[in-house]
Design an enzyme around this catalytic site. Structure first.
Site, PDB file in Angstrom:
ATOM      1  N   ASP A  59       1.369  36.603  -6.280  1.00  0.00           N
ATOM      2  CA  ASP A  59       2.531  37.078  -5.529  1.00  0.00           C
ATOM      3  C   ASP A  59       2.023  37.479  -4.145  1.00  0.00           C
ATOM      4  O   ASP A  59       1.208  38.406  -4.024  1.00  0.00           O
ATOM      5  CB  ASP A  59       3.147  38.291  -6.261  1.00  0.00           C
ATOM      6  N   TYR A 152      16.540  39.568   7.678  1.00  0.00           N
ATOM      7  CA  TYR A 152      15.953  38.218   7.568  1.00  0.00           C
ATOM      8  C   TYR A 152      15.648  37.667   8.963  1.00  0.00           C
ATOM      9  O   TYR A 152      14.550  37.158   9.216  1.00  0.00           O
ATOM     10  CB  TYR A 152      16.882  37.265   6.804  1.00  0.00           C
ATOM     11  N   PHE A 189      16.738  28.269  -1.566  1.00  0.00           N
ATOM     12  CA  PHE A 189      16.872  29.374  -0.604  1.00  0.00           C
ATOM     13  C   PHE A 189      18.163  30.192  -0.787  1.00  0.00           C
ATOM     14  O   PHE A 189      18.121  31.421  -0.896  1.00  0.00           O
ATOM     15  CB  PHE A 189      16.802  28.783   0.810  1.00  0.00           C
TER      16      PHE A 189
HETATM   17  P1  NDP Z   1      12.694  27.996  -1.788  1.00  0.00           P
HETATM   18  O1  NDP Z   1      13.290  29.213  -2.393  1.00  0.00           O
HETATM   19  O2  NDP Z   1      13.051  26.679  -2.385  1.00  0.00           O
HETATM   20  O3  NDP Z   1      11.106  28.124  -1.744  1.00  0.00           O
HETATM   21  C1  NDP Z   1      10.479  29.334  -1.440  1.00  0.00           C
HETATM   22  C2  NDP Z   1       9.021  29.259  -1.838  1.00  0.00           C
HETATM   23  O4  NDP Z   1       8.395  30.486  -1.481  1.00  0.00           O
HETATM   24  C3  NDP Z   1       8.847  29.073  -3.335  1.00  0.00           C
HETATM   25  O5  NDP Z   1       7.803  28.165  -3.588  1.00  0.00           O
HETATM   26  C4  NDP Z   1       8.445  30.460  -3.814  1.00  0.00           C
HETATM   27  O6  NDP Z   1       7.551  30.373  -4.913  1.00  0.00           O
HETATM   28  C5  NDP Z   1       7.702  30.995  -2.584  1.00  0.00           C
HETATM   29  N1  NDP Z   1       7.707  32.462  -2.605  1.00  0.00           N
HETATM   30  C6  NDP Z   1       8.765  33.280  -2.399  1.00  0.00           C
HETATM   31  N2  NDP Z   1       8.400  34.550  -2.586  1.00  0.00           N
HETATM   32  C7  NDP Z   1       7.086  34.540  -2.918  1.00  0.00           C
HETATM   33  C8  NDP Z   1       6.138  35.531  -3.248  1.00  0.00           C
HETATM   34  N3  NDP Z   1       6.463  36.834  -3.286  1.00  0.00           N
HETATM   35  N4  NDP Z   1       4.872  35.167  -3.548  1.00  0.00           N
HETATM   36  C9  NDP Z   1       4.533  33.857  -3.524  1.00  0.00           C
HETATM   37  N5  NDP Z   1       5.370  32.872  -3.218  1.00  0.00           N
HETATM   38  C10 NDP Z   1       6.641  33.205  -2.924  1.00  0.00           C
HETATM   39  O7  NDP Z   1      13.129  28.044  -0.246  1.00  0.00           O
HETATM   40  P2  NDP Z   1      12.738  27.131   1.018  1.00  0.00           P
HETATM   41  O8  NDP Z   1      11.876  26.006   0.639  1.00  0.00           O
HETATM   42  O9  NDP Z   1      14.006  26.843   1.714  1.00  0.00           O
HETATM   43  O10 NDP Z   1      11.954  28.206   1.878  1.00  0.00           O
HETATM   44  C11 NDP Z   1      10.673  27.980   2.404  1.00  0.00           C
HETATM   45  C12 NDP Z   1      10.583  28.636   3.766  1.00  0.00           C
HETATM   46  O11 NDP Z   1      11.520  28.013   4.645  1.00  0.00           O
HETATM   47  C13 NDP Z   1      10.908  30.128   3.794  1.00  0.00           C
HETATM   48  O12 NDP Z   1       9.976  30.775   4.629  1.00  0.00           O
HETATM   49  C14 NDP Z   1      12.302  30.170   4.411  1.00  0.00           C
HETATM   50  O13 NDP Z   1      12.550  31.376   5.076  1.00  0.00           O
HETATM   51  C15 NDP Z   1      12.211  29.008   5.361  1.00  0.00           C
HETATM   52  N6  NDP Z   1      13.477  28.440   5.810  1.00  0.00           N
HETATM   53  C16 NDP Z   1      14.406  27.979   4.914  1.00  0.00           C
HETATM   54  C17 NDP Z   1      15.597  27.440   5.355  1.00  0.00           C
HETATM   55  C18 NDP Z   1      16.649  26.991   4.423  1.00  0.00           C
HETATM   56  O14 NDP Z   1      17.823  26.898   4.850  1.00  0.00           O
HETATM   57  N7  NDP Z   1      16.333  26.665   3.172  1.00  0.00           N
HETATM   58  C19 NDP Z   1      15.867  27.301   6.798  1.00  0.00           C
HETATM   59  C20 NDP Z   1      14.832  27.816   7.645  1.00  0.00           C
HETATM   60  C21 NDP Z   1      13.681  28.348   7.156  1.00  0.00           C
HETATM   61  P3  NDP Z   1       7.675  31.252  -6.261  1.00  0.00           P
HETATM   62  O15 NDP Z   1       9.108  31.643  -6.420  1.00  0.00           O
HETATM   63  O16 NDP Z   1       7.160  30.349  -7.339  1.00  0.00           O
HETATM   64  O17 NDP Z   1       6.774  32.405  -5.994  1.00  0.00           O
HETATM   65  C1  8X3 Z   2      17.399  29.844   6.902  1.00  0.00           C
HETATM   66  C2  8X3 Z   2      18.497  29.305   7.754  1.00  0.00           C
HETATM   67  O1  8X3 Z   2      20.630  29.879   9.003  1.00  0.00           O
HETATM   68  O2  8X3 Z   2      20.339  30.834   6.779  1.00  0.00           O
HETATM   69  O3  8X3 Z   2      16.380  30.372   7.658  1.00  0.00           O
HETATM   70  O4  8X3 Z   2      19.077  31.670   8.613  1.00  0.00           O
HETATM   71  S1  8X3 Z   2      19.667  30.487   8.039  1.00  0.00           S
END
Ligand code: NDP
Ligand code: 8X3
Length: 251
Positions: A59, A152, A189
């Site tokens: 984590d 966020y 997400f």
């Molecule tokens: P997901 O929820 O699909 O993936 C998130 C990943 O982060 C998972 O692999 C999860 O693994 C890991 N994670 C979260 N918390 C922890 C923790 N405490 N320790 C270790 N690993 C962790 O979301 P996304 O792929 O969309 O998100 C990836 C990144 O992209 C993030 O930083 C997000 O803010 C960013 N982002 C996303 C957008 C979107 O609209 N989806 C847009 C812009 C940015 P596990 O749960 O197995 O620990």
């Molecule tokens: C994730 C995209 O628009 O929800 O970073 O902030 S938004």
């Protein structure tokens, strides 16, 4: 010799798509996350491509656990060529007067402090080898603050400041520092943000076509395949139907 990419948060979404992308390109990969069973099945899938896949199961909010997992890596695996700081989340979407402290802490501890812990472990090796590429996953939320996005958005603004600071401080060491800033991407997400409420999560993408995780992995491929003298500082990658954090067009 194959290069090594370390990806935090590779169990789903952007991190998983990036892991598939870089292994297809021939990189060895270190994949991290909390859900060990997902890491194990991704490892089996990726190994069919003939690359080395290493799991780090921790984590990222837990600094001691993160350091312990890093220390357990054999020395040759600590030579990281590309670090993709991707693990992150939004938790909740409430106005500032109604926000949940636990959500705030989870976002700050993951998106900011987790990114710093991992970077602090990897950077000394990059400095020593005088090469490397750090890519921080930011967001359109790092540039704009929208209603109920307060904390966020603050974490992603922090990611942008840290990215700029890293780029300046690491200049003497030939280390590239980039960020990738997507708009809406359909991953886990929104389900995570709304604490498992699928109705609310699905409504985010209703009536428009969001990015998918592979679109972001394609952009990351572009960043890591530039010549040695070229760095992509940031890439703001949006769905065609999303003009900004606030303006969307829904059919
Ligand atoms: P997901 O929820 O699909 O993936 C998130 C990943 O982060 C998972 O692999 C999860 O693994 C890991 N994670 C979260 N918390 C922890 C923790 N405490 N320790 C270790 N690993 C962790 O979301 P996304 O792929 O969309 O998100 C990836 C990144 O992209 C993030 O930083 C997000 O803010 C960013 N982002 C996303 C957008 C979107 O609209 N989806 C847009 C812009 C940015 P596990 O749960 O197995 O620990
Ligand atoms: C994730 C995209 O628009 O929800 O970073 O902030 S938004």
């Amino acid at each position: 010799m194959k290069k090594t990419v370390l990806i935090t948060g590779a169990t789903s979404g952007i991190g998983k798509a990036a892991a598939i992308k870089v292994t297809t390109l021939g990189y060895n990969v270190i994949i991290t996350g909390r859900r060990n069973e997902l890491l194990q099945s991704l490892k089996s899938e990726l190994e069919t491509l003939g690359v080395n896949v290493t799991i780090m199961n921790f984590d990222i909010r837990n600094r001691e656990a993160t350091i312990k997992a890093w220390d357990a890596l054999p020395c040759h695996l600590k030579k990281i060529d590309i670090l993709l700081n991707n693990a992150g989340l939004a938790a909740g979407a409430e106005p500032i007067d109604k926000g949940d402290w636990n959500d705030w802490e989870q976002m700050i501890d993951t998106n900011v402090k987790g990114l710093l812990t991992m970077s602090q472990l990897v950077i000394p090796g990059m400095v020593e080898q005088k090469s490397g590429h750090i890519i921080n996953v930011s967001s359109v939320a790092g540039f704009e603050t929208y209603a109920n996005g307060n904390v966020y958005c603050a974490t992603k603004h922090a990611v942008n400041a840290i990215t700029k600071g890293m780029r300046i401080d690491l200049l003497p060491y030939n280390i590239k520092v980039s960020s990738i800033s997507p708009g809406m991407v359909n991953t886990e997400f929104s389900t995570v943000r709304y604490h498992g409420d699928k109705m609310k999560a699905d409504a985010v993408y209703k009536g428009l076509t969001p990015l998918n995780a592979n679109d972001v992995a394609d952009a990351i491929e572009f960043m890591i395949t530039r010549p040695a003298h070229v760095n992509v500082n940031d890439m703001l990658l949006m769905p065609t139907a999303q003009a900004s954090a606030i303006y969307n067009y829904r059919e």
